[in-house]
Design an enzyme around this catalytic site. Sequence first.
Site, PDB file in Angstrom:
ATOM      1  N   GLY A  74     -12.150   1.518 -15.878  1.00 11.96           N
ATOM      2  CA  GLY A  74     -12.056   2.694 -16.745  1.00 11.96           C
ATOM      3  C   GLY A  74     -11.948   4.026 -16.016  1.00 11.96           C
ATOM      4  O   GLY A  74     -12.361   5.054 -16.551  1.00 11.96           O
ATOM      5  N   SER A  75     -11.353   4.031 -14.828  1.00  8.90           N
ATOM      6  CA  SER A  75     -11.248   5.302 -14.086  1.00  8.90           C
ATOM      7  C   SER A  75     -10.434   6.335 -14.865  1.00  8.90           C
ATOM      8  O   SER A  75     -10.757   7.528 -14.849  1.00  8.90           O
ATOM      9  CB  SER A  75     -10.618   5.074 -12.708  1.00  8.90           C
ATOM     10  N   GLY A  99      -7.736   2.048 -10.999  1.00  6.95           N
ATOM     11  CA  GLY A  99      -6.834   0.957 -11.365  1.00  6.95           C
ATOM     12  C   GLY A  99      -7.420  -0.423 -11.126  1.00  6.95           C
ATOM     13  O   GLY A  99      -6.709  -1.351 -10.787  1.00  6.95           O
ATOM     14  N   SER A 100      -8.734  -0.541 -11.308  1.00  4.87           N
ATOM     15  CA  SER A 100      -9.383  -1.849 -11.107  1.00  4.87           C
ATOM     16  C   SER A 100     -10.066  -2.350 -12.371  1.00  4.87           C
ATOM     17  O   SER A 100     -10.966  -3.184 -12.303  1.00  4.87           O
ATOM     18  CB  SER A 100     -10.431  -1.758  -9.995  1.00  4.87           C
ATOM     19  N   GLU A 146      -5.645  10.046 -22.225  1.00  2.10           N
ATOM     20  CA  GLU A 146      -5.649   8.608 -21.927  1.00  2.10           C
ATOM     21  C   GLU A 146      -4.323   7.944 -22.306  1.00  2.10           C
ATOM     22  O   GLU A 146      -3.924   6.931 -21.733  1.00  2.10           O
ATOM     23  CB  GLU A 146      -6.845   7.955 -22.648  1.00  2.10           C
ATOM     24  N   ASP A 189     -12.433   2.956 -24.430  1.00  5.98           N
ATOM     25  CA  ASP A 189     -12.888   3.376 -23.095  1.00  5.98           C
ATOM     26  C   ASP A 189     -13.405   4.813 -23.117  1.00  5.98           C
ATOM     27  O   ASP A 189     -14.493   5.112 -22.600  1.00  5.98           O
ATOM     28  CB  ASP A 189     -11.746   3.268 -22.075  1.00  5.98           C
TER      29      ASP A 189
HETATM   30  N1  LIG Z   1     -10.005  10.154  -9.583  1.00  6.62           N
HETATM   31  C1  LIG Z   1      -8.769  10.158 -10.043  1.00  6.62           C
HETATM   32  N2  LIG Z   1      -7.885  11.071  -9.578  1.00  6.62           N
HETATM   33  C2  LIG Z   1      -6.619  11.083 -10.045  1.00  6.62           C
HETATM   34  N3  LIG Z   1      -6.127  10.225 -10.957  1.00  6.62           N
HETATM   35  C3  LIG Z   1      -6.952   9.304 -11.448  1.00  6.62           C
HETATM   36  C4  LIG Z   1      -8.323   9.220 -11.032  1.00  6.62           C
HETATM   37  N4  LIG Z   1      -8.897   8.208 -11.694  1.00  6.62           N
HETATM   38  C5  LIG Z   1      -7.935   7.679 -12.488  1.00  6.62           C
HETATM   39  N5  LIG Z   1      -6.778   8.317 -12.327  1.00  6.62           N
HETATM   40  C6  LIG Z   1      -5.504   8.018 -13.028  1.00  6.62           C
HETATM   41  O1  LIG Z   1      -5.697   6.851 -13.795  1.00  6.62           O
HETATM   42  C7  LIG Z   1      -4.766   5.817 -13.390  1.00  6.62           C
HETATM   43  C8  LIG Z   1      -5.433   4.464 -13.463  1.00  6.62           C
HETATM   44  O2  LIG Z   1      -5.537   4.115 -14.811  1.00  6.62           O
HETATM   45  P1  LIG Z   1      -5.552   2.598 -15.300  1.00  6.62           P
HETATM   46  O3  LIG Z   1      -5.780   2.643 -16.754  1.00  6.62           O
HETATM   47  O4  LIG Z   1      -4.330   1.885 -14.796  1.00  6.62           O
HETATM   48  O5  LIG Z   1      -6.791   1.952 -14.526  1.00  6.62           O
HETATM   49  P2  LIG Z   1      -8.334   2.086 -14.825  1.00  6.62           P
HETATM   50  O6  LIG Z   1      -8.563   3.168 -15.830  1.00  6.62           O
HETATM   51  O7  LIG Z   1      -9.042   2.246 -13.519  1.00  6.62           O
HETATM   52  O8  LIG Z   1      -8.672   0.669 -15.408  1.00  6.62           O
HETATM   53  P3  LIG Z   1      -8.784   0.201 -16.959  1.00  6.62           P
HETATM   54  O9  LIG Z   1      -8.166   1.236 -17.812  1.00  6.62           O
HETATM   55  O10 LIG Z   1      -8.031  -1.094 -16.996  1.00  6.62           O
HETATM   56  O11 LIG Z   1     -10.230   0.031 -17.202  1.00  6.62           O
HETATM   57  C9  LIG Z   1      -4.398   6.203 -11.956  1.00  6.62           C
HETATM   58  O12 LIG Z   1      -3.116   5.688 -11.608  1.00  6.62           O
HETATM   59  C10 LIG Z   1      -4.386   7.705 -12.026  1.00  6.62           C
HETATM   60  O13 LIG Z   1      -3.174   8.176 -12.592  1.00  6.62           O
HETATM   61  C1  LIG Z   2      -6.560  -1.846 -22.725  1.00  5.66           C
HETATM   62  C2  LIG Z   2      -8.060  -1.655 -22.896  1.00  5.66           C
HETATM   63  O1  LIG Z   2      -8.506  -2.559 -23.881  1.00  5.66           O
HETATM   64  C3  LIG Z   2      -8.800  -2.056 -21.614  1.00  5.66           C
HETATM   65  C4  LIG Z   2      -8.612  -1.138 -20.450  1.00  5.66           C
HETATM   66  O2  LIG Z   2      -9.851  -0.648 -20.012  1.00  5.66           O
HETATM   67  C5  LIG Z   2      -8.384  -0.234 -23.264  1.00  5.66           C
HETATM   68  C6  LIG Z   2      -8.135   0.038 -24.743  1.00  5.66           C
HETATM   69  O3  LIG Z   2      -8.905  -0.494 -25.573  1.00  5.66           O
HETATM   70  O4  LIG Z   2      -7.190   0.753 -25.051  1.00  5.66           O
END
Ligand SMILES: Nc1ncnc2c1ncn2[C@@H]1O[C@H](COP(=O)(O)OP(=O)(O)OP(=O)(O)O)[C@@H](O)[C@H]1O
Ligand SMILES: C[C@@](O)(CCO)CC(=O)[O-]
Length: 199
Positions: free
Chosen positions: A92-93, A88-89, A127, A138
């Site tokens: 792209g987790s 969640g940072s 996703e 992503d």
């Molecule tokens: N290692 C993990 N284990 C379990 N759940 C995960 C893990 N990595 C990601 N997630 C899931 O993905 C969610 C985070 O997704 P989110 O799209 O908000 O952030 P992000 O993918 O880190 O950032 P962004 O998409 O903006 O690049 C978490 O709340 C969780 O549900």
């Molecule tokens: C919201 C987004 O642009 C950034 C999150 O990593 C992802 C997407 O293109 O759907």
Amino acid sequence: MTEVVCTAPGKKAIACAIDLKTTVKVSSLGKLRNAEIHLLDLTADPVILSFDAAEPNHEKYENDMKLHPSGHFRCGIKIIVSSEIPIGSGLGSSAAFSVALSTALLTHHHGDIVDQSKVTLLAREAEQFFHGRPSGLDTSTVENGGMTVAESGVFRKIHGHDLDFNILIINTALPRDTKYMVNKVAKSLQVAQFAIIMI
Ligand SMILES: Nc1ncnc2c1ncn2[C@@H]1O[C@H](COP(=O)(O)OP(=O)(O)OP(=O)(O)O)[C@@H](O)[C@H]1O
Ligand SMILES: C[C@@](O)(CCO)CC(=O)[O-]
């Protein structure tokens, strides 16, 4: 009145793979028809899903996931997820999780030769749980590595030396919810559209 048309995002977007990994291990759990899910980064205890209630979309995956028409897995599975990526940072987790999980499940059920297009579809669907309406940028970048340019809905892989500028990726350590942010943008668009109608 002169016509004004605005499209967002109007420019190219570039996504870049980072050198951090999410690992998903899938193994069989004998005849038990449930899934034992260990999310090592999130919870101490495993989550147990019984699959008693069929998911609305399961028909699509009956063959791929060896699901019974009822929506049950034909055998139990154990899934262990661990990640080096800050969750969640903005790094792209969720895309890494979606791609690793899809690849692991399809490989577990089909053996070593996995149809990459199925990974792409399943990962994009996964996703959607996290982003609502992801563009696919992503997951595409996670699958292909390197850099991806998105323009008018088309993704193209590029190489760092094709760019005439440098990219600096920073972990701000500020957690935020991408789905919430995307919805916020969608709502702002609706407000803008309403405002335009009122004008
Ligand atoms: N290692 C993990 N284990 C379990 N759940 C995960 C893990 N990595 C990601 N997630 C899931 O993905 C969610 C985070 O997704 P989110 O799209 O908000 O952030 P992000 O993918 O880190 O950032 P962004 O998409 O903006 O690049 C978490 O709340 C969780 O549900
Ligand atoms: C919201 C987004 O642009 C950034 C999150 O990593 C992802 C997407 O293109 O759907």
